[in-house]
Structure formats: C-alpha cells, structure tokens
Design a protein around this motif. Structure first.
Motif, PDB file in Angstrom:
ATOM      1  N   ARG A 261       0.839  -1.206   0.000  1.00  0.00           N
ATOM      2  CA  ARG A 261       0.000   0.000   0.000  1.00  0.00           C
ATOM      3  C   ARG A 261       0.873   1.255   0.000  1.00  0.00           C
ATOM      4  O   ARG A 261       0.607   2.208  -0.742  1.00  0.00           O
ATOM      5  N   ALA A 262       1.921   1.244   0.795  1.00  0.00           N
ATOM      6  CA  ALA A 262       2.815   2.411   0.876  1.00  0.00           C
ATOM      7  C   ALA A 262       3.486   2.662  -0.479  1.00  0.00           C
ATOM      8  O   ALA A 262       3.561   3.801  -0.945  1.00  0.00           O
ATOM      9  N   ARG A 263       3.921   1.588  -1.147  1.00  0.00           N
ATOM     10  CA  ARG A 263       4.585   1.740  -2.448  1.00  0.00           C
ATOM     11  C   ARG A 263       3.622   2.293  -3.491  1.00  0.00           C
ATOM     12  O   ARG A 263       3.975   3.132  -4.310  1.00  0.00           O
ATOM     13  N   ARG A 264       2.375   1.759  -3.425  1.00  0.00           N
ATOM     14  CA  ARG A 264       1.386   2.203  -4.401  1.00  0.00           C
ATOM     15  C   ARG A 264       1.060   3.686  -4.209  1.00  0.00           C
ATOM     16  O   ARG A 264       0.937   4.446  -5.176  1.00  0.00           O
ATOM     17  N   ALA A 265       0.937   4.064  -2.932  1.00  0.00           N
ATOM     18  CA  ALA A 265       0.627   5.470  -2.626  1.00  0.00           C
ATOM     19  C   ALA A 265       1.753   6.379  -3.134  1.00  0.00           C
ATOM     20  O   ALA A 265       1.499   7.445  -3.705  1.00  0.00           O
ATOM     21  N   GLU A 266       2.984   5.907  -2.969  1.00  0.00           N
ATOM     22  CA  GLU A 266       4.143   6.665  -3.439  1.00  0.00           C
ATOM     23  C   GLU A 266       4.083   6.855  -4.957  1.00  0.00           C
ATOM     24  O   GLU A 266       4.315   7.934  -5.486  1.00  0.00           O
ATOM     25  N   LEU A 267       3.758   5.744  -5.629  1.00  0.00           N
ATOM     26  CA  LEU A 267       3.708   5.753  -7.088  1.00  0.00           C
ATOM     27  C   LEU A 267       2.609   6.694  -7.572  1.00  0.00           C
ATOM     28  O   LEU A 267       2.796   7.472  -8.523  1.00  0.00           O
ATOM     29  N   GLU A 268       1.453   6.634  -6.886  1.00  0.00           N
ATOM     30  CA  GLU A 268       0.351   7.501  -7.282  1.00  0.00           C
ATOM     31  C   GLU A 268       0.715   8.966  -7.079  1.00  0.00           C
ATOM     32  O   GLU A 268       0.393   9.822  -7.923  1.00  0.00           O
ATOM     33  N   ALA A 269       1.386   9.264  -5.994  1.00  0.00           N
ATOM     34  CA  ALA A 269       1.811  10.636  -5.721  1.00  0.00           C
ATOM     35  C   ALA A 269       2.773  11.110  -6.817  1.00  0.00           C
ATOM     36  O   ALA A 269       2.692  12.233  -7.298  1.00  0.00           O
ATOM     37  N   PHE A 270       3.657  10.193  -7.237  1.00  0.00           N
ATOM     38  CA  PHE A 270       4.625  10.509  -8.292  1.00  0.00           C
ATOM     39  C   PHE A 270       3.908  10.824  -9.614  1.00  0.00           C
ATOM     40  O   PHE A 270       4.201  11.803 -10.294  1.00  0.00           O
ATOM     41  N   GLU A 273       2.152  14.148  -9.489  1.00  0.00           N
ATOM     42  CA  GLU A 273       3.158  15.209  -9.605  1.00  0.00           C
ATOM     43  C   GLU A 273       3.544  15.396 -11.077  1.00  0.00           C
ATOM     44  O   GLU A 273       3.626  16.519 -11.578  1.00  0.00           O
TER      45      GLU A 273
END
Ligand code: AMP
Ligand code: MG
Length: 278
Positions: A261-270, A273
């Motif tokens: 979940r943390a990785r996915r959230a990071e990717l979505e934020a990227f 951006e």
C-alpha cells in the motif's frame, strides 16, 4: 508430527526413540507429502524474505553419516538460493579458539529475511569437546546455560530457531561407512576418524542426551529426527520447519500488504506530480 519435539525440562533417552521409524508411511507416500511441505516452505521463505522482520536458523547435528549434507540438499531444494546460506562448522582455527566459543557462531547467524542453516554448530562445544575432554569439565558444563542465553538473545531479536538432531542407529552408521568405502563417488568423504569416533558412540549418545535435555527451550526447541530412512528424515525436518513458520505468516502478509500500500501510494503521488508539471 513425525519429529519428536523435546519438551523443556523433559529428560531425553535416545534409546527410547526408534531411528528407523517411518510414521506408518510408504516411501512413495512420504515423498509425496514431503513435496507438498517443500512447496509450502518455498512460499513461506518468499514471505520471510520480503517481510524482513525475522530470520530462520536451522541447526543440524548428528553423528558422522547421519545425513546432515543430504538433508540440506533435499530440504533446501526449492528455496531461493538468494535467501539462504549454509554455514559448516569445522575444527576451530587458532583465531577462533582465542575467543569465546560463540564468537565464530554469532558472526554468521542469518540476518533478518534470510534462512541460515548450520551444518554442525556451537553444540559441538558440548559434544566432541566433552567426549574428547578438549577443555576441563567446568568449562563445557557452563556452556549449556551460555548456549540457552545466546539462543534467547537471538530469539528475542527476531530469529526463529529450529534445531534437529538426526538420529541414526549404530548399525545403520556401520552400513553407511562401509557403503562409502565401496562407492568411488563417495570415497572423498572417507575418514579413518569416523571409525575412531564410532568407538566413542555411547559417550556421544550421553553427550547428546544432556545437550538435548538441557538446551530444548520454548524459544529454541530440539527435534529428534528418526534418520535411518533418508526420505523420512527429510519429511520430518520439513514438517518441523513448516509447522514452526506457519504461525508467523499472518504477520508477514500484513507487513507485505502495508508495504504494498505504501509503495502504491508513493507511485500515485509521483504520477500526480508528473501530471501537474506537464
Ligand atoms: P565434517 O562435518 O565431517 O566436515 O567434520 C567436521 C569436524 O569438525 C568434525 O569432526 C567435528 O567434530 C569437528 N568440529 C566441529 N566443531 C568443533 C569444535 N567446536 N571443536 C572441535 N571440533 C569441532
Ligand atoms: Mg565427517
């Protein structure tokens, strides 16, 4: 369970445990069950590796020809080699002898995420060392408690410990030593020392009984593995491993879900951006 788990405080008597047990199984049925367990072990190793919260330490002890090498080959067959490491303990070097007996052991315990297998271990320091009086009795006697304290430290800091004693009969050992002499492909393993050690069989059994009795704890239990039959030995070891690891799986899966979940959230934020700057 096919292995005999030694309950803490129970006095072990090896002659009461049959080395040629087969659990009422045929070799075919045993091999089939072993394959299932091995597949499960493979999946759990992946989870252990990815979650990175625990290490697994498998300690193998047994007389010469008891099958430590064969068990390592078969039980690790399906595991990802990147997540495993085998450590073999030989006669200590001069440098190792100049330290406490656990120094060389602690240096090579598996890091979190890894499976470490010990082919012999710190238990030699209360086995061969005791049988041959390599240090005075008060020195090796103190080691049982020192070993328990060391293993408690490992367990409390994330190492799951499984200790297996490969139990063969004296007769089976004779057959295997003789077979080694006949088989040119196994002759490299021949050692006159093995016959010499065999003369001390009952001293070794007494030393094993005391080590298994005094050092089987809740955090690092001993399992006695009937090992006259190789297929049954492999089955009993993998079952002990699988049953030990299973209770951790929910934790590992939760840790993996949280990471995903943390990785996915990071990717979505990227991605968000990137859209903003375009
Ligand atoms: P092998 O497992 O056949 O390669 O033999 C290794 C040898 O190293 C065995 O004879 C063990 O008894 C011996 N060994 C392992 N650890 C120790 C130790 N701490 N002190 C003395 N001998 C040891
Ligand atoms: Mg040997």
């Amino acid at each position: 369970m096919h292995a005999h788990k030694v309950a803490p405080g129970v006095h072990v008597r090896l002659r009461d445990i049959a080395p040629d047990a087969n659990g009422g199984l045929t070799k075919e049925a045993g091999r089939a069950r072993f394959a299932e367990l091995n597949a499960e072990l493979d999946v759990m190793q992946e989870e252990l590796y990815a979650a990175g919260t625990h290490a697994l330490l498998l300690i193998l002890q047994g007389m010469d020809t008891a099958g430590k090498d064969g068990a390592i080959r078969n039980v690790m067959l399906n595991l990802n080699p990147q997540g495993c490491r085998v450590e073999s303990f030989k006669v200590p070097t001069e440098e190792e002898l100049a330290h406490d007996f656990l120094w060389r052991v602690h240096k090579v315990v598996p890091r979190r995420g890894m499976v470490g297998v010990f082919n012999r271990s710190h238990y030699e320091d209360v086995l061969v060392v005791r049988v041959h009086a390599l240090v005075p009795e008060p020195v090796w006697r103190a080691r049982y408690e020192q070993i328990n304290a060391f293993e408690r430290l490992l367990a409390e800091t994330g190492t799951i410990i499984v200790k297996c004693f490969l139990h063969i009969s004296k007769e089976e050992q004779e057959q295997r030593l003789l077979a080694r002499e006949q088989d040119v492909t196994k002759a490299w393993k021949l050692s006159a020392g093995d016959w010499r050690e065999r003369e001390r069989w009952s001293d070794y059994m007494a030393a094993y009984e005391e080590a298994l009795t005094r050092c089987s704890t809740d955090h690092a239990p001993w399992y006695i593995i009937p090992a006259n039959r190789k297929w049954y030995r492999d089955l009993a070891i993998s079952e002990a491993l699988v049953e030990t690891l299973r209770p951790y799986r929910d934790d590992w899966r939760r840790a993996l879900d949280a990471m995903s979940r943390a990785r996915r959230a990071e990717l979505e934020a990227f991605r968000a951006e990137q859209r903003r700057v375009q």
